[in-house]
Scaffold this active site. Sequence first.
Site: not given
Ligand code: CTP
Length: 401
Positions: A208, A305
């Site tokens: 990304n 996550d």
């Molecule tokens: N994060 C993480 N591990 C992942 C995905 C995300 O630690 N596998 C953390 C990122 O570092 C950030 C937060 O979670 O602090 C973002 O969450 P995410 O659910 O990915 O949100 P968005 O990127 O905003 O995307 P979406 O709402 O579309 O899922």
Amino acid sequence: MTTGKRILLIIGGGIAAFKSLDLIRRLRERGHRVTPVLTPAAEQFVTPLSASALAARKVYRDLFDLTDEAEMGHIELSRDADLLVVAPATADLMAKMANGHANDLASTLLMATDKRVLIAPSMNVRMWEHPATRRNMERLQGDGVLTVGPNEGPMACGEYGFGRMAEVPEIVDAIETALSDGPLKGRHVIVTSGPTHEPIDPVRYIANRSSGAQGTAIAQALLALGARVSFVTGPASVAPPHGVDLRQVETAREMRDAVRDVLPADAAVFAAAVADWHVVNAADRKMKKDGSGRAPALEFAENPDILAEISQLETGRPELVVGFAAETNDVVAHASDKRARKGCDWILANDVSEGTGIMGGSENEVTLISGAGAEAWPRLGKAEVAQRLAERIAAALSEPR
Ligand code: CTP
């Protein structure tokens, strides 16, 4: 106020060098020991005798001075200090520092030191605005060099603008701050940063656009407040900060393992843009076109996550866990929901919808969502967002539990 510290003051060759004589006096009044080092150019502006008389100490001038080397070698000189201060820091001295030159006493001391360095830039406005100086400044900040000034105002050369060396009281304040321990002294903070790369085959990957700029700025701000920082970063385009425990990873799974490896921590800030999925059927050899015109089918599985995992740890959970949320609509509602779902303490939410210019830009406009509600911060540079966040983290960790 700190007192009794050892300051190695490198005086560069600029018109502002005369202010550095006053700086020596003010630092000595506060009980500090000042050892002056003069570059050959500085001697065109101030004399070694005046610097030595005000410091009541020997002045160092030459890398190859046999007496100096016998009494105290240049390596020892660079270590026998609590802080190195460069004032005035000329464009030339900054260029040497940024590029790692060590061809005279001042630049060699700056390369050999294991202490913090504070610079007070001073130069003509055009030189300050020159792309080379901008590049050098950025690199020095990335290396963890502290800065004070320059200020805006009339210059000795008759022009007006940024480039005047900070005034002596401002430099004294910056020195006191650099010498103080900082509210996060003794605290360990984990910061994740940058994108992750998820391989498709040995030469291709899914990634990304995250540059790692915000995570890097956060790590720098935490370091400035005295924290020990473990910096777990994917392949970012900005250089990692100097002075962190650096863990470079590629995939989300490696990032999770590295974060777990650096636990325990007092706080964790998850600024990385982690890929949500990885390719399950990644090939161990480069994929080839088979001539059929059919594209290979990639199968995906969800990545761990990391934010949720660490927030929900039964034992060893950091006292404060901070996540980010990039949203394009209903920012506060989506981010509040994310905070509850993942179990973190704070979410910094930002609106990355088209037209905000935030994605890949130098500024950020965030809302801090905590148990106490939503607090909108004004649009700020990424370094200022980082500083505010670091100060809030320091305040939260100092509250009685
Ligand atoms: N994060 C993480 N591990 C992942 C995905 C995300 O630690 N596998 C953390 C990122 O570092 C950030 C937060 O979670 O602090 C973002 O969450 P995410 O659910 O990915 O949100 P968005 O990127 O905003 O995307 P979406 O709402 O579309 O899922």
